[in-house]
Design a protein around this motif. Structure first.
Motif: not given
Ligand SMILES: Cc1cc2nc3c(=O)[nH]c(=O)nc-3n(C[C@H](O)[C@H](O)[C@H](O)COP(=O)(O)OP(=O)(O)OC[C@H]3O[C@@H](n4cnc5c(N)ncnc54)[C@H](O)[C@@H]3O)c2cc1C
Length: 387
Positions: A36-39, A45-46, A54-55, A373-375
């Motif tokens: 899943m890409y966490i927009y 990132i840029p 990490d995203a 969110y991820k954890n």
């Protein structure tokens, strides 16, 4: 047990799979990507403030924790009436289908001359590379723009464009290079960001002034060229780096599928998220046509809310209680607009607008949200109700 197929592994599809498993359904998630890409995190990132890894959240870890089946494959066609989903490698049948493949992108002429933070995840790394080149050269012109979909204003996405612009400004200031760079924002609409509410919009304008960001607003985009945005009146905005956030439109697989679509290309749904005229098919997130207040916008938290309600309604349908919940009354704007060193919290619903400037702490709050969110999805930490 009824077989539920969820297609799309973004905010909507992941949340629907998790919630449907909580009702004990047999759930299979099909996603073209194995993560899943966490927009919302990808804006960093840029500028190098976040690593690509990490995203992302690996879908196989989620599938083990929540015990849903996972298939990595690309959907090419939905045959709704035949209850079949055709993928590149196989065809799948279902009792219920939840469509959550996100949206397609409106493509103005010459879009290949732009970079986007909203499309293929890897593109954020190309922006990073190009930005690093410009920083190394010590000077340049950077334009960040927003596209519109006149057939559906809810498909326009301004937030990531503002955030990327302010994060780039912050990076250049940190490096002592800001005065060597021209930064511009462009959009066909006169007042991008207005749907966040009057207070947030006024703040945005103050940022443009204070940060000396040039505005090219209310100018329709004719085409993009290598190194330039060309507007309808043939005026040009020359830039070495053009970052463009196109408006959402029909996902490419909808064209060959038997789904009811709005003029703008989104799936027609009712308040219970059921696809109009079809049995046992739900559409959620950016794929679906969004109803609600006039300032509504397609957002991640809206996609999650729709996923929870779709799962609830499927369970109501299956158990025969038919005590359905509607989604429209829950649609509101919520964003933490980050500038690399702080953020502004914006919430707008039908009753009020809340805007809170959060210097320093806002930036860390958004970073914390990413970690949380991820954890919490991976059940490593408990969820905080309502967060
Ligand atoms: C840069 C950026 C920043 C954002 N920031 C915020 C924010 O701060 N707050 C907020 O609330 N919202 C934010 N948003 C909006 C939010 O990210 C979207 O509304 C949300 O991602 C929509 O979720 P979704 O699951 O509907 O679609 P997506 O997240 O687009 O997920 C779609 C999924 O379907 C998969 N898929 C697509 N096509 C196929 C296919 N043919 N076969 C199989 N799988 C397929 C994709 O791989 C993906 O996993 C941001 C958006 C962007 C682009």
């Amino acid at each position: 047990m009824k077989k539920i197929l969820v297609i799309g592994g973004g905010f909507a599809g992941v949340e629907a799979s998790i919630k449907l498993r909580e009702y004990n359904f047999d759930v299979t998630l099909i996603s073209e990507r194995d993560y899943m890409y966490i927009y919302p995190l990808s804006i960093w990132i840029p500028t190098g403030a976040l690593d690509f890894k990490d995203a992302v959240m690996p879908l196989n870890k989620l599938s083990v924790v929540h015990k849903f089946n996972l298939i990595i494959d690309s959907v090419v066609k939905i045959s709704a009436k035949d209850k079949k989903v055709e993928c590149k490698n196989d065809t799948y049948s279902f009792d219920y289908l939840v469509i959550a493949v996100g949206a397609g992108k409106a493509k103005p002429e010459g879009i290949e001359n732009t970079y986007s933070i909203c499309g293929a995840p890897e593109e954020s790394l190309k922006i990073k590379e190009k930005l690093a080149e410009l920083v190394k050269s010590g000077k340049g012109r950077i334009a960040v723009g927003i596209g519109g979909n006149p057939k559906d204003p809810s498909a326009m996405r301004g937030g990531p464009a503002f955030e990327e612009l302010f994060n780039i400004d912050n990076l250049l200031r940190d490096k002592g290079l800001r005065s060597n760079f021209e930064l511009s924002i462009f959009a066909p609409m006169e007042t991008p960001g207005k749907r966040l509410g009057d207070k947030a919009y006024a703040l945005l304008n103050r940022f443009y002034e204070d940060l000396k960001i040039n505005k090219y607003l209310g100018k329709k985009i004719k085409r993009f060229e290598n190194g330039a945005v060309v507007f309808e009146d043939d005026s040009r905005l020359e830039s070495e780096l053009i970052i463009f956030v196109p408006a959402g439109s029909a996902h490419e697989i909808f064209a060959g599928s038997d789904l009811p679509l709005t003029e703008a290309g989104f799936i027609k749904i009712d308040d219970y998220l059921r696809v109009e005229g079809l049995e046992n098919i739900y559409a959620i997130g950016d794929s679906a046509s969004l109803d609600g207040p006039p300032f509504r916008g397609k957002q991640g938290h809206v996609a999650e809310m729709m996923a929870g309600i779709a799962a609830y309604n499927i369970n109501e349908q299956e158990t025969g209680t038919n005590n359905y919940k509607g989604y429209k009354e829950h649609v509101h704007i919520l964003c933490v607009m980050d500038n690399g060193k702080g953020a502004v919290y914006v919430k707008r619903d039908t009753k009020k607008e809340t805007v809170i400037a959060l210097p320093v702490v806002g930036h860390w709050l958004k970073k914390f949200w990413g970690w949380y969110y991820k954890n919490s999805k991976l059940k490593k930490i408990p969820r905080i109700p309502g967060f």
